[in-house]
Write an enzyme that holds these catalytic residues in place. Structure first.
Site, PDB file in Angstrom:
ATOM      1  N   LYS A 114       0.852  -1.193   0.000  1.00 36.64           N
ATOM      2  CA  LYS A 114       0.000   0.000   0.000  1.00 36.64           C
ATOM      3  C   LYS A 114       0.877   1.228   0.000  1.00 36.64           C
ATOM      4  O   LYS A 114       2.036   1.167   0.430  1.00 36.64           O
ATOM      5  CB  LYS A 114      -0.891   0.015   1.246  1.00 36.64           C
ATOM      6  CG  LYS A 114      -2.142   0.867   1.101  1.00 36.64           C
ATOM      7  CD  LYS A 114      -3.282   0.087   0.476  1.00 36.64           C
ATOM      8  CE  LYS A 114      -4.517   0.949   0.314  1.00 36.64           C
ATOM      9  NZ  LYS A 114      -5.684   0.120  -0.071  1.00 36.64           N
TER      10      LYS A 114
HETATM   11  P1  NAD Z   1     -13.154   7.743  -2.549  1.00 28.35           P
HETATM   12  O1  NAD Z   1     -12.122   8.777  -2.355  1.00 28.35           O
HETATM   13  O2  NAD Z   1     -13.699   7.506  -3.904  1.00 28.35           O
HETATM   14  O3  NAD Z   1     -14.395   8.053  -1.562  1.00 28.35           O
HETATM   15  C1  NAD Z   1     -14.262   8.205  -0.182  1.00 28.35           C
HETATM   16  C2  NAD Z   1     -15.605   8.639   0.379  1.00 28.35           C
HETATM   17  O4  NAD Z   1     -15.524   8.701   1.798  1.00 28.35           O
HETATM   18  C3  NAD Z   1     -16.045  10.030  -0.087  1.00 28.35           C
HETATM   19  O5  NAD Z   1     -17.447  10.028  -0.340  1.00 28.35           O
HETATM   20  C4  NAD Z   1     -15.730  10.907   1.106  1.00 28.35           C
HETATM   21  O6  NAD Z   1     -16.567  12.057   1.166  1.00 28.35           O
HETATM   22  C5  NAD Z   1     -16.039   9.947   2.241  1.00 28.35           C
HETATM   23  N1  NAD Z   1     -15.414  10.346   3.506  1.00 28.35           N
HETATM   24  C6  NAD Z   1     -14.141  10.738   3.725  1.00 28.35           C
HETATM   25  N2  NAD Z   1     -13.960  11.045   5.010  1.00 28.35           N
HETATM   26  C7  NAD Z   1     -15.136  10.820   5.631  1.00 28.35           C
HETATM   27  C8  NAD Z   1     -15.599  10.948   6.962  1.00 28.35           C
HETATM   28  N3  NAD Z   1     -14.781  11.360   7.933  1.00 28.35           N
HETATM   29  N4  NAD Z   1     -16.886  10.606   7.241  1.00 28.35           N
HETATM   30  C9  NAD Z   1     -17.715  10.204   6.264  1.00 28.35           C
HETATM   31  N5  NAD Z   1     -17.338  10.063   4.980  1.00 28.35           N
HETATM   32  C10 NAD Z   1     -16.078  10.370   4.669  1.00 28.35           C
HETATM   33  O7  NAD Z   1     -12.538   6.408  -1.921  1.00 28.35           O
HETATM   34  P2  NAD Z   1     -12.924   4.901  -2.265  1.00 28.35           P
HETATM   35  O8  NAD Z   1     -12.021   4.427  -3.321  1.00 28.35           O
HETATM   36  O9  NAD Z   1     -14.404   4.794  -2.438  1.00 28.35           O
HETATM   37  O10 NAD Z   1     -12.463   4.185  -0.910  1.00 28.35           O
HETATM   38  C11 NAD Z   1     -13.322   4.102   0.228  1.00 28.35           C
HETATM   39  C12 NAD Z   1     -12.844   2.971   1.120  1.00 28.35           C
HETATM   40  O11 NAD Z   1     -12.852   1.757   0.374  1.00 28.35           O
HETATM   41  C13 NAD Z   1     -11.413   3.094   1.670  1.00 28.35           C
HETATM   42  O12 NAD Z   1     -11.349   2.481   2.930  1.00 28.35           O
HETATM   43  C14 NAD Z   1     -10.608   2.282   0.668  1.00 28.35           C
HETATM   44  O13 NAD Z   1      -9.385   1.829   1.208  1.00 28.35           O
HETATM   45  C15 NAD Z   1     -11.572   1.149   0.416  1.00 28.35           C
HETATM   46  N6  NAD Z   1     -11.337   0.410  -0.821  1.00 28.35           N
HETATM   47  C16 NAD Z   1     -11.285   1.034  -2.026  1.00 28.35           C
HETATM   48  C17 NAD Z   1     -11.082   0.264  -3.172  1.00 28.35           C
HETATM   49  C18 NAD Z   1     -11.103   0.871  -4.552  1.00 28.35           C
HETATM   50  O14 NAD Z   1     -11.033   0.110  -5.537  1.00 28.35           O
HETATM   51  N7  NAD Z   1     -11.245   2.178  -4.715  1.00 28.35           N
HETATM   52  C19 NAD Z   1     -10.889  -1.118  -3.076  1.00 28.35           C
HETATM   53  C20 NAD Z   1     -10.954  -1.732  -1.826  1.00 28.35           C
HETATM   54  C21 NAD Z   1     -11.188  -0.949  -0.707  1.00 28.35           C
END
Ligand code: NAD
Length: 423
Positions: A114
């Site tokens: 990561k």
């Molecule tokens: P992203 O940046 O697209 O979206 C993040 C979202 O979380 C946004 O809507 C933001 O407003 C919200 N957010 C941020 N801080 C916040 C808070 N304090 N309270 C409430 N909402 C909040 O990110 P993503 O890619 O959707 O990732 C989200 C989660 O999923 C992370 O934990 C990431 O590690 C995990 N994840 C992502 C992927 C991927 O393919 N993108 C894969 C596996 C896991």
């Protein structure tokens, strides 16, 4: 037996502390392989880099970046890159370790890694964002590569950032190395289905969990925290299956509507400015999100959100961990006692890395599949993994999280044992 790490002091609910406690819980199910368990409790390699750039106003800014390769026993490192002002080395260590477990849980030929930069990308111009991305990529270029470690998008990073990473790495090695990152734009070796893959995996595992709970998705009430790549796509798919999205929270606030939020108007607004400006629901205090009347709760934002207190309050019967590490160990115990089923991150959100794997394979073979084929393969891999995990959970009478760790850690430690220690 060995000493604790000197460079991190995990606290009980910190991401690395949470991960270590999850590993401790799996030890009784590892048999003779338990003698290798210490290998899971420390990263193989962690790099801290300085990322200096000249800002648009002529000043020089420095950002701290990280790339952690937790374990590579089963293949090259794999894992996203996060741009966030609060990212720390400890957080990236935990995220890299969860990638090791996740890639093994779905049986992909990868280890776990990561990366992250302590930066708020919303405060950078497009040009500054490109400079930060390129300098960071060049600095971590000494340890990444298509056969070494393959980054991907995570919080606040996207296909454009992956394109800059691919280009920077390619310029440095003197070629076009499409396989160095996944989540790229389609015309640069990206894969169909990648953008929606994580949300789709959350839906596929959630649908199966609901079936086993005899919960009808039609009319089921869903609350989603985090409305980005993962949360918004999962919400869309649940709505398509007839569920009502009754609450959404993002960094701007929380909106609720017991009759269901209209996603067609909410989605573009949420992407542009966040959810609170939405007129089709009531804005409520952020804390009310956790006791909203719902059947399914999808934490899809950041780590440590589902605390013990919130676990006591939730009305959900099913928790689908779209985010990595959203539930602290004490909350896990409370949810289990209360009979709330948790589909853990290490299987629930594995759809993204699975289609990243498809992208990497397609880049190597220079032959690209259609979206139906990708989605079918994704569904098959996720369902096979989930069924095996469920059997393990039933056999040992353990939670799905411990069962996922049991299946995954056995694969990782078996590989470690068969490879042996060098020298
Ligand atoms: P992203 O940046 O697209 O979206 C993040 C979202 O979380 C946004 O809507 C933001 O407003 C919200 N957010 C941020 N801080 C916040 C808070 N304090 N309270 C409430 N909402 C909040 O990110 P993503 O890619 O959707 O990732 C989200 C989660 O999923 C992370 O934990 C990431 O590690 C995990 N994840 C992502 C992927 C991927 O393919 N993108 C894969 C596996 C896991």
């Amino acid at each position: 037996m060995s000493d604790d790490l000197s460079y991190v002091q995990p606290t009980i609910n910190s991401p690395w502390g949470t991960y270590l406690s999850q590993v401790d819980r799996v030890v009784p199910y590892l048999g003779n392989l338990a003698r290798w368990v210490e290998t899971l409790k420390r990263p193989k390699r962690a790099l801290i880099v300085d990322v200096p750039i000249e800002m648009d106003d002529g000043t020089i800014a420095h950002f701290e970046g990280y790339r952690v390769q937790h374990n590579m026993s089963r293949g090259p490192g794999k894992g996203g890159v996060r741009f966030h002002p609060d990212v720390t080395l400890e957080e990236v260590m935990a995220l890299s370790a969860w990638m090791t477990v996740k890639t093994a849980a779905v049986n992909l030929p990868y280890g776990g890694a990561k990366g992250g930069i302590r930066v708020d990308p919303k405060k950078l111009s497009q040009q500054e964002l490109e400079k930060v991305t390129r300098r960071y990529t060049s600095e971590i270029g000494i340890i990444i590569g298509p056969q070494q470690d393959i980054p991907a998008p995570d919080v606040n990073t996207n296909a454009q950032i992956m394109a800059w990473m691919m280009d920077t790495y390619s310029m440095n090695v003197g070629g076009t190395a499409t396989g160095v990152v996944t989540g790229k734009p389609l015309h640069l070796g990206g894969s169909l289905g990648r953008v929606k893959a994580t949300g789709r995996g959350v839906f596929v595992t959630g649908r199966e969990a609901a079936r086993r709970l005899k919960m009808d998705l039609r009319g089921a009430r869903v609350a989603v925290q985090g409305f980005g790549n993962v949360g918004s796509v999962a919400a869309e798919l649940f709505a398509e299956a007839g569920a009502k999205i009754v609450a959404v929270q993002d960094h701007t606030g929380t909106i609720v509507n017991a009759n269901g939020l209209d996603l067609k108007t909410l989605l573009p607004l949420a992407r542009a400015e966040g959810v609170v400006g939405f007129k089709g629901g009531d804005v409520v205090a952020n804390d009310s999100f956790w006791d909203v009347a719902c059947d399914i709760l999808i934490p899809a934002a950041l780590e440590g959100q589902l605390t013990a207190e919130r676990a006591r309050k939730t009305q959900a019967k099913l928790v689908l961990e779209g985010a990595n590490g959203p539930t602290v160990p004490a909350a896990d115990d409370i949810l289990a006692e209360r009979g709330v089923l948790v589909v853990p991150d290490v299987i629930c959100n594995a759809g993204g890395v699975t289609v990243s794997y498809f992208e990497w394979v397609q880049d190597f073979s220079s032959f690209f599949w259609d979206e139906d084929e990708i989605n079918q393969r994704l569904d098959r891999i996720m369902m096979n993994a989930l069924n095996q995990i469920w059997d393990t959970a039933d056999r040992h009478r353990i939670t799905l999280r411990t069962a996922t760790f049991a299946v995954a850690c056995e694969r990782i430690l078996m590989a470690r044992q068969e490879r042996g220690l060098y020298p």
